[in-house]
Scaffold this motif. Structure first.
Motif, PDB file in Angstrom:
ATOM      1  N   VAL A 118      13.407  -0.492 -16.085  1.00 17.37           N
ATOM      2  CA  VAL A 118      12.197   0.293 -16.273  1.00 17.37           C
ATOM      3  C   VAL A 118      11.146  -0.145 -15.249  1.00 17.37           C
ATOM      4  CG1 VAL A 118      10.397   1.010 -17.874  1.00 17.37           C
ATOM      5  CG2 VAL A 118      12.663   0.430 -18.735  1.00 17.37           C
ATOM      6  N   ASP A 119      10.822   0.723 -14.333  1.00 13.09           N
ATOM      7  CA  ASP A 119       9.760   0.472 -13.357  1.00 13.09           C
ATOM      8  C   ASP A 119       8.451   0.948 -13.987  1.00 13.09           C
ATOM      9  OD1 ASP A 119       7.922   0.490 -11.299  1.00 13.09           O
ATOM     10  OD2 ASP A 119       9.353   1.163  -9.783  1.00 13.09           O
ATOM     11  N   THR A 120       7.614   0.007 -14.426  1.00  9.86           N
ATOM     12  CA  THR A 120       6.411   0.381 -15.174  1.00  9.86           C
ATOM     13  C   THR A 120       5.312   0.961 -14.284  1.00  9.86           C
ATOM     14  OG1 THR A 120       5.476  -1.857 -15.017  1.00  9.86           O
ATOM     15  CG2 THR A 120       6.861  -1.363 -16.939  1.00  9.86           C
ATOM     16  N   SER A 121       5.523   0.963 -12.971  1.00  9.34           N
ATOM     17  CA  SER A 121       4.527   1.557 -12.077  1.00  9.34           C
ATOM     18  C   SER A 121       4.726   3.065 -11.919  1.00  9.34           C
ATOM     19  CB  SER A 121       4.591   0.895 -10.695  1.00  9.34           C
ATOM     20  OG  SER A 121       5.804   1.237 -10.020  1.00  9.34           O
ATOM     21  N   LYS A 122       5.716   3.629 -12.595  1.00 12.25           N
ATOM     22  CA  LYS A 122       6.001   5.057 -12.481  1.00 12.25           C
ATOM     23  C   LYS A 122       4.760   5.883 -12.810  1.00 12.25           C
ATOM     24  CE  LYS A 122       9.346   8.579 -13.944  1.00 12.25           C
ATOM     25  NZ  LYS A 122       8.384   9.659 -14.154  1.00 12.25           N
ATOM     26  N   ASP A 123       4.427   6.814 -11.910  1.00 10.11           N
ATOM     27  CA  ASP A 123       3.306   7.749 -12.060  1.00 10.11           C
ATOM     28  C   ASP A 123       1.938   7.079 -11.962  1.00 10.11           C
ATOM     29  OD1 ASP A 123       5.058   9.899 -12.387  1.00 10.11           O
ATOM     30  OD2 ASP A 123       5.153   9.638 -14.557  1.00 10.11           O
ATOM     31  N   ILE A 124       1.886   5.849 -11.450  1.00  9.11           N
ATOM     32  CA  ILE A 124       0.602   5.192 -11.206  1.00  9.11           C
ATOM     33  C   ILE A 124       0.280   5.303  -9.721  1.00  9.11           C
ATOM     34  CG2 ILE A 124      -0.607   2.968 -11.143  1.00  9.11           C
ATOM     35  CD1 ILE A 124       0.855   2.167 -13.658  1.00  9.11           C
ATOM     36  N   THR A 125      -0.910   5.776  -9.414  1.00 11.61           N
ATOM     37  CA  THR A 125      -1.340   5.916  -8.019  1.00 11.61           C
ATOM     38  C   THR A 125      -1.800   4.564  -7.505  1.00 11.61           C
ATOM     39  OG1 THR A 125      -2.057   8.187  -8.413  1.00 11.61           O
ATOM     40  CG2 THR A 125      -2.912   7.095  -6.455  1.00 11.61           C
ATOM     41  N   THR A 126      -1.152   4.097  -6.440  1.00  7.95           N
ATOM     42  CA  THR A 126      -1.454   2.771  -5.902  1.00  7.95           C
ATOM     43  C   THR A 126      -2.241   2.881  -4.603  1.00  7.95           C
ATOM     44  OG1 THR A 126       0.691   2.757  -4.780  1.00  7.95           O
ATOM     45  CG2 THR A 126       0.572   1.722  -6.955  1.00  7.95           C
ATOM     46  N   ASN A 127      -2.794   1.742  -4.180  1.00  6.11           N
ATOM     47  CA  ASN A 127      -3.591   1.675  -2.960  1.00  6.11           C
ATOM     48  C   ASN A 127      -2.749   1.198  -1.789  1.00  6.11           C
ATOM     49  OD1 ASN A 127      -5.848   2.364  -4.458  1.00  6.11           O
ATOM     50  ND2 ASN A 127      -6.500   0.249  -4.739  1.00  6.11           N
ATOM     51  N   GLU A 128      -2.700   1.987  -0.740  1.00  7.44           N
ATOM     52  CA  GLU A 128      -2.055   1.524   0.491  1.00  7.44           C
ATOM     53  C   GLU A 128      -3.017   0.589   1.202  1.00  7.44           C
ATOM     54  OE1 GLU A 128       0.989   2.176   1.394  1.00  7.44           O
ATOM     55  OE2 GLU A 128       1.378   3.544  -0.273  1.00  7.44           O
ATOM     56  N   ASN A 129      -2.499  -0.516   1.723  1.00  7.01           N
ATOM     57  CA  ASN A 129      -3.353  -1.437   2.456  1.00  7.01           C
ATOM     58  C   ASN A 129      -2.549  -2.135   3.544  1.00  7.01           C
ATOM     59  OD1 ASN A 129      -2.040  -3.820   1.343  1.00  7.01           O
ATOM     60  ND2 ASN A 129      -3.086  -3.333  -0.573  1.00  7.01           N
ATOM     61  N   ASN A 130      -3.215  -2.976   4.282  1.00  6.87           N
ATOM     62  CA  ASN A 130      -2.569  -3.661   5.401  1.00  6.87           C
ATOM     63  C   ASN A 130      -2.497  -5.171   5.174  1.00  6.87           C
ATOM     64  OD1 ASN A 130      -2.236  -1.299   7.032  1.00  6.87           O
ATOM     65  ND2 ASN A 130      -4.434  -1.340   7.427  1.00  6.87           N
ATOM     66  N   LEU A 131      -2.423  -5.582   3.920  1.00  9.95           N
ATOM     67  CA  LEU A 131      -2.350  -7.002   3.635  1.00  9.95           C
ATOM     68  C   LEU A 131      -1.018  -7.578   4.095  1.00  9.95           C
ATOM     69  CD1 LEU A 131      -4.043  -7.083   0.126  1.00  9.95           C
ATOM     70  CD2 LEU A 131      -5.045  -7.621   2.328  1.00  9.95           C
ATOM     71  N   VAL A 132      -0.984  -8.867   4.243  1.00  9.84           N
ATOM     72  CA  VAL A 132       0.138  -9.535   4.886  1.00  9.84           C
ATOM     73  C   VAL A 132       1.438  -9.383   4.105  1.00  9.84           C
ATOM     74  CG1 VAL A 132       1.020 -11.759   5.656  1.00  9.84           C
ATOM     75  CG2 VAL A 132      -1.400 -11.197   5.977  1.00  9.84           C
ATOM     76  N   SER A 133       1.414  -9.636   2.809  1.00 11.44           N
ATOM     77  CA  SER A 133       2.647  -9.804   2.053  1.00 11.44           C
ATOM     78  C   SER A 133       3.284  -8.505   1.588  1.00 11.44           C
ATOM     79  CB  SER A 133       2.388 -10.696   0.834  1.00 11.44           C
ATOM     80  OG  SER A 133       1.961 -11.956   1.257  1.00 11.44           O
ATOM     81  N   HIS A 134       2.476  -7.498   1.245  1.00  8.54           N
ATOM     82  CA  HIS A 134       3.004  -6.253   0.706  1.00  8.54           C
ATOM     83  C   HIS A 134       2.263  -5.084   1.338  1.00  8.54           C
ATOM     84  CE1 HIS A 134       5.269  -8.269  -2.486  1.00  8.54           C
ATOM     85  NE2 HIS A 134       4.223  -9.005  -2.686  1.00  8.54           N
ATOM     86  N   PRO A 135       2.972  -3.980   1.621  1.00  8.99           N
ATOM     87  CA  PRO A 135       2.274  -2.798   2.125  1.00  8.99           C
ATOM     88  C   PRO A 135       1.391  -2.166   1.057  1.00  8.99           C
ATOM     89  CG  PRO A 135       4.573  -2.294   1.692  1.00  8.99           C
ATOM     90  CD  PRO A 135       4.414  -3.772   1.529  1.00  8.99           C
ATOM     91  N   THR A 136       1.677  -2.429  -0.196  1.00 11.24           N
ATOM     92  CA  THR A 136       0.904  -1.885  -1.299  1.00 11.24           C
ATOM     93  C   THR A 136       0.609  -2.987  -2.302  1.00 11.24           C
ATOM     94  OG1 THR A 136       2.045   0.227  -1.027  1.00 11.24           O
ATOM     95  CG2 THR A 136       0.823  -0.079  -3.058  1.00 11.24           C
ATOM     96  N   ASP A 137      -0.605  -2.991  -2.837  1.00 10.73           N
ATOM     97  CA  ASP A 137      -1.008  -4.002  -3.809  1.00 10.73           C
ATOM     98  C   ASP A 137      -0.260  -3.784  -5.119  1.00 10.73           C
ATOM     99  OD1 ASP A 137      -2.269  -5.786  -5.444  1.00 10.73           O
ATOM    100  OD2 ASP A 137      -4.282  -4.974  -5.176  1.00 10.73           O
ATOM    101  N   PRO A 138       0.465  -4.784  -5.626  1.00  7.82           N
ATOM    102  CA  PRO A 138       1.236  -4.608  -6.864  1.00  7.82           C
ATOM    103  C   PRO A 138       0.470  -4.928  -8.142  1.00  7.82           C
ATOM    104  CG  PRO A 138       1.770  -6.720  -5.932  1.00  7.82           C
ATOM    105  CD  PRO A 138       0.781  -6.072  -4.982  1.00  7.82           C
TER     106      PRO A 138
END
Length: 304
Positions: A118-138
């Motif tokens: 179960v991916d609990t982030s389903k249907d949640i709008t996330t922020n794209e960013n340029n941080l080092v570790s992840h392309p998107t804030d989890p």
């Protein structure tokens, strides 16, 4: 993932030939668990602490739940052992945050298994960013409104797997969602009384929280990963920023070196408080209590 874990994945895939992996999709029918296991509990594994609590609240006494990443362990760099992989093979349900937070899940694709993920982030709008570790804030769980959606996704999964007890899961989910709504209103009301809006977190975990409540997050470590090392230039910039914005509280976290925040606080004549990203479980407090502690500490920095 290390070589031992990869080897274990290959071994499990060979020894246990089951059906294809099911990453949760609410539009996709799932075999009724209840029809074949009427008197058994659903065996659920959650990746880390907030999801453990969310699943426990929704599943109640119908779900046997365990935590994959133990209390006190920071989840960013965690990798499953052979024992962990075997444990996951025996579960009915694995609950993850998604958005790349559990990077080990990608290596699970080669395993044939009946486990529903179960991916609990389903249907949640996330922020794209340029941080080092992840392309998107989890860090969606730090926003109570997004946490509500995570709870709903968990409830939907349990109701599809075990439709006989659909009303039970729905009732539990609605009860916990009400508590999250009350938390949201409390944070909104109390932070609206503060004149300051800027705060300095240890790492960039509070993007969604800040957006929800009209705050501005600045970070000592410009990364979604708290293990990144700040440079002397980073520290200098944060010290100057704190002075310019009249910030006198510098936040740190559990399981990081507090001395980094103390150096900055000493330079500005300020204090150090914990602003927890709730990544590390604590047996003595629950999600809402931890969020209320964060609120209290934020108010010390923003309302004074």
């Amino acid at each position: 993932m290390d070589n031992q874990s990869k080897a274990a994945i290959i071994a499990i895939a060979i020894v246990i030939p089951l059906s294809s992996l099911a990453v949760w999709n609410l539009d996709q029918p799932v075999m009724s668990y209840a029809s074949a296991n009427a008197n058994q509990k659903i065996v659920a594994i959650t990746s880390f602490y907030p999801l453990f609590e969310f699943t426990k609240e929704v599943g109640g006494n119908r779900v046997e739940i365990s935590l994959l990443i133990p209390f006190g362990i920071e989840p960013h760099d965690w990798e499953p052992t052979v024992k962990d992989l075997q444990k996951m093979q025996q579960a009915d349900l694995i609950v993850i945050n998604g958005i790349g937070f559990e990077n080990w899940v990608n290596d699970f694709d080669s395993i044939n298994t009946d486990v529903v993920i179960v991916d609990t982030s389903k249907d949640i709008t996330t922020n794209e960013n340029n941080l080092v570790s992840h392309p998107t804030d989890p860090h969606i769980w730090l926003n109570p409104v997004m946490a509500k959606k995570q709870v709903e996704n968990i409830a939907d999964a349990l109701m599809q797997i075990d439709p006989t007890n659909k009303e039970y899961y729905s009732t539990n989910a609605n009860s916990y969602i009400l508590r999250l709504e009350q938390l949201d209103e409390k944070i909104k009301h109390e932070l609206s009384q503060c004149e300051k809006k800027d705060f300095i977190s240890f790492h960039s975990a509070f993007t969604y929280f800040a957006d929800q409540y009209g705050l501005v997050q600045h970070s000592i470590i410009e990364s979604n990963d708290p293990h990144a090392e700040p440079t002397s230039k980073n520290l200098e910039n944060i010290i100057n920023l704190a002075k310019n914005l009249d910030i006198d509280v510098i936040f740190t976290e559990e399981a990081v070196d507090i001395r980094t925040s103390e150096v900055i606080a000493d330079e500005i004549g300020g204090t150090v408080l914990i602003l927890s990203p709730l990544e590390i479980g604590d047996k003595n407090t629950d999600y809402i209590e931890k969020m209320e502690q964060n609120l209290l500490h934020l108010k010390e920095g923003l309302c004074n």
